[in-house]
Design an enzyme around this catalytic site. Structure first.
Site, PDB file in Angstrom:
ATOM      1  N   ALA A 152     -38.758 -23.352 -19.223  1.00 49.44           N
ATOM      2  CA  ALA A 152     -38.780 -22.893 -20.612  1.00 49.44           C
ATOM      3  C   ALA A 152     -37.719 -21.829 -20.865  1.00 49.44           C
ATOM      4  CB  ALA A 152     -40.164 -22.353 -20.960  1.00 49.44           C
ATOM      5  N   CYS A 153     -37.367 -21.050 -19.839  1.00 49.65           N
ATOM      6  CA  CYS A 153     -36.386 -19.975 -19.984  1.00 49.65           C
ATOM      7  C   CYS A 153     -34.952 -20.492 -19.974  1.00 49.65           C
ATOM      8  CB  CYS A 153     -36.567 -18.953 -18.872  1.00 49.65           C
ATOM      9  SG  CYS A 153     -36.277 -19.628 -17.220  1.00 49.65           S
ATOM     10  N   GLY A 154     -34.768 -21.801 -19.719  1.00 51.74           N
ATOM     11  CA  GLY A 154     -33.434 -22.376 -19.700  1.00 51.74           C
ATOM     12  C   GLY A 154     -32.838 -22.503 -18.312  1.00 51.74           C
TER      13      GLY A 154
END
Length: 177
Positions: A152-154
Site C-alpha cells: 500500500a505504501c508503494g
C-alpha cells in the site's frame, strides 16, 4: 473447531473479513478481538456480521471482566490467530507485554498461536523484527512468512499479509484438518 482471531492495526486488516468468511465456510467458528489500530481499518459491525459472534475490543468491558472474560476468551478457542500481525503487535508478543485485550489474551492463552505478519518491507527486514520473529518462533508461535509484492505504501518486497486462503490452509493444518 473454534479460532480466536486477533486483528491488528494496518491496512491489511480489511483481509480479515475474507478470512472470517472462508473459515466459516470451512466449518470453523470465529470469535474476533479487534485492536484499537485494527478498528481504524475495519468495523466491529462488519466482523460481527461475518462471524455471527460478538466482537471484543476492550479489556475494560466490566460485564465480561467480572467473569475474567479475557481468560475465558483465550481458553475457549482451539487456536489463536493473529492476522494481520503488525510489527508492533509482534514486538509486544515477543516481549510479553499485556497492555490491551489482544496482548493480554496472547499472554494468557494456553493454546497454540498462529501469526500472519503484515508490514512494510523495511519493517519486516529490520533487525528488531527479525529478532522478535525468532523469539516468537522459539516460544512456539507459528509465524507465517509474509507474501512478497507491491504494498500500500508503494514499495515492493516481503511483508504483505499472506492471502486469506493461505492463512486458512495454515489454520486447518494446525487444527489437524
Amino acid at each position: 473447531m473454534k479460532i480466536l482471531l486477533i486483528i491488528g492495526g494496518g491496512i491489511a486488516a480489511y483481509k480479515a473479513s475474507e478470512l472470517i468468511r472462508l473459515c466459516r465456510k470451512a466449518g470453523i467458528s470465529v470469535k474476533c478481538v479487534l485492536t484499537a489500530g485494527g478498528a481504524h481499518f475495519v468495523t466491529p459491525m462488519t466482523l460481527a456480521a461475518l462471524s455471527e459472534n460478538q466482537v471484543h475490543t476492550s479489556l475494560w468491558d466490566l460485564k465480561d471482566e467480572v467473569e475474567m472474560g479475557h481468560i475465558q476468551l483465550s481458553r475457549e478457542a482451539d487456536l489463536v490467530v493473529v492476522a494481520p500481525a503488525t510489527a508492533d503487535l509482534m514486538a509486544k508478543m515477543a516481549a510479553g507485554i499485556a497492555d490491551d485485550l489482544a496482548t493480554t489474551l496472547l499472554l494468557a492463552t494456553d493454546k497454540r498461536v498462529l501469526a500472519a505478519p503484515a508490514m512494510n518491507v523495511r519493517m519486516w527486514q529490520h533487525p528488531a523484527t527479525v529478532r522478535n520473529v525468532a523469539t516468537l518462533r522459539g516460544d512456539g508461535v507459528t509465524v507465517l512468512e509474509p507474501d512478497e509484492g507491491a504494498m500500500a505504501c508503494g514499495e515492493f518486497g516481503p511483508g504483505r499479509l499472506p492471502e486469506p486462503p493461505a492463512i486458512l490452509a495454515a489454520i486447518q493444518q494446525m487444527l489437524g484438518g
